[in-house]
Motif scaffolding. Structure first.
Motif, PDB file in Angstrom:
ATOM      1  N   ARG A 274      29.934  48.092  94.427  1.00 30.65           N
ATOM      2  CA  ARG A 274      29.687  49.419  93.856  1.00 30.65           C
ATOM      3  C   ARG A 274      29.000  49.320  92.493  1.00 30.65           C
ATOM      4  NH1 ARG A 274      34.067  54.196  92.359  1.00 30.65           N
ATOM      5  NH2 ARG A 274      34.610  52.848  90.621  1.00 30.65           N
ATOM      6  N   THR A 275      29.422  48.379  91.647  1.00 35.46           N
ATOM      7  CA  THR A 275      28.890  48.306  90.285  1.00 35.46           C
ATOM      8  C   THR A 275      27.679  47.386  90.154  1.00 35.46           C
ATOM      9  OG1 THR A 275      30.344  46.469  89.651  1.00 35.46           O
ATOM     10  CG2 THR A 275      31.184  48.714  89.302  1.00 35.46           C
ATOM     11  N   GLU A 276      27.267  46.751  91.232  1.00 30.17           N
ATOM     12  CA  GLU A 276      26.211  45.730  91.163  1.00 30.17           C
ATOM     13  C   GLU A 276      24.942  46.208  90.454  1.00 30.17           C
ATOM     14  OE1 GLU A 276      24.569  42.105  91.311  1.00 30.17           O
ATOM     15  OE2 GLU A 276      26.630  42.566  91.882  1.00 30.17           O
TER      16      GLU A 276
ATOM     17  N   GLY B 217      17.441  51.905  83.673  1.00 24.12           N
ATOM     18  CA  GLY B 217      16.564  52.907  84.265  1.00 24.12           C
ATOM     19  C   GLY B 217      16.739  53.094  85.757  1.00 24.12           C
ATOM     20  N   TYR B 218      17.828  52.562  86.312  1.00 21.89           N
ATOM     21  CA  TYR B 218      18.063  52.698  87.749  1.00 21.89           C
ATOM     22  C   TYR B 218      19.241  53.633  88.019  1.00 21.89           C
ATOM     23  CZ  TYR B 218      14.536  49.262  88.749  1.00 21.89           C
ATOM     24  OH  TYR B 218      13.325  48.627  88.849  1.00 21.89           O
ATOM     25  N   VAL B 219      19.313  54.107  89.263  1.00 24.69           N
ATOM     26  CA  VAL B 219      20.313  55.087  89.673  1.00 24.69           C
ATOM     27  C   VAL B 219      21.614  54.391  90.080  1.00 24.69           C
ATOM     28  CG1 VAL B 219      20.853  56.911  91.352  1.00 24.69           C
ATOM     29  CG2 VAL B 219      18.497  56.646  90.502  1.00 24.69           C
ATOM     30  N   TYR B 220      22.702  54.822  89.471  1.00 24.86           N
ATOM     31  CA  TYR B 220      24.035  54.385  89.885  1.00 24.86           C
ATOM     32  C   TYR B 220      24.766  55.620  90.399  1.00 24.86           C
ATOM     33  CZ  TYR B 220      28.948  52.893  89.404  1.00 24.86           C
ATOM     34  OH  TYR B 220      30.286  52.631  89.628  1.00 24.86           O
TER      35      TYR B 220
ATOM     36  N   GLY C 219      20.490  52.738  93.362  1.00 30.61           N
ATOM     37  CA  GLY C 219      19.533  51.649  93.199  1.00 30.61           C
ATOM     38  C   GLY C 219      18.082  52.056  93.050  1.00 30.61           C
ATOM     39  N   ARG C 220      17.771  53.338  93.193  1.00 29.00           N
ATOM     40  CA  ARG C 220      16.379  53.781  93.008  1.00 29.00           C
ATOM     41  C   ARG C 220      16.029  53.732  91.523  1.00 29.00           C
ATOM     42  NH1 ARG C 220      14.424  56.688  97.433  1.00 29.00           N
ATOM     43  NH2 ARG C 220      15.955  57.720  98.774  1.00 29.00           N
TER      44      ARG C 220
END
Length: 195
Positions: A64-66, A73-76, A145-146
């Motif tokens: 989940r936290t990877e 700047g990425y989507v979590y 991840g996007r």
């Protein structure tokens, strides 16, 4: 109306600065049903390994936290109480920090937001919370991840904010002293901020 994503460089700032800088920026999501967007009016910063309220506290690294251990700047995205929540990853590679987007002021695609959230809602209720805004915009767990600097989910240039307030974060009562850190930021006077 065409929106252009910010450059990846926008996310290269300390996490607390990024949390403030995101206020007034435009959060945009393009879907098959159409595009919806809103001005960010509330954020919360989570400062990784030292922050008991962060998912990455103690350098906890899970599937989940990877994404938080990667570049900024990425989507979590993650699910909490059946709601999808969206965060902006911040921190250098290996230093997992993030900013939760807590609320937006609807800007475009408002009809689509009503379809997703219900026609009986007041405009202020469409996206005045982290789970409400993702539902309104059509942000889903699969957006994980996007990059936030290209479509279909991105942050675009925004508008000036007159005054920013800071205070303790919300809903993290079991996180010891971290529950008192003034790492929640919001646009003062905005009726679209969460309760």
């Amino acid at each position: 109306m065409t929106f252009l994503p910010v450059d990846a460089q926008f996310f290269q700032k300390p996490t607390l600065d990024l949390a403030r800088s995101l206020l007034g920026m435009l959060l945009v999501k393009e879907t098959e049903l159409g595009t919806a967007s809103g001005w960010i009016v509330e954020t919360e910063a989570y400062i990784g390994p030292e922050d008991r309220a962060a998912h990455s506290f103690g350098n906890r690294r899970t599937p989940r936290t990877e994404v938080m251990f990667g570049p900024p700047g990425y989507v979590y995205t993650y699910e909490m109480h059946r709601h999808c929540l969206v965060n902006v990853v911040r921190g250098m590679v290996g230093n997992p920090e993030a900013v939760l987007i807590r609320a937006i002021e609807p800007f475009t695609g408002i009809e689509l937001m009503y379809e997703r959230r219900g026609a009986d809602k007041k405009k202020q209720e469409l996206a005045n919370g982290p789970g409400k805004l993702t539902k309104s915009l059509g942000i889903v767990k699969e957006d994980y991840g996007r990059p936030f600097f290209e479509g279909p989910l991105f942050i675009a240039e925004g508008r000036a904010i007159q005054s920013v307030k800071a205070g303790p974060r919300i809903g993290i009562g079991n996180s010891g002293e971290a529950k008192h850190y003034p790492w929640r930021f919001w646009e003062e006077g905005s009726p679209f901020v969460s309760k």
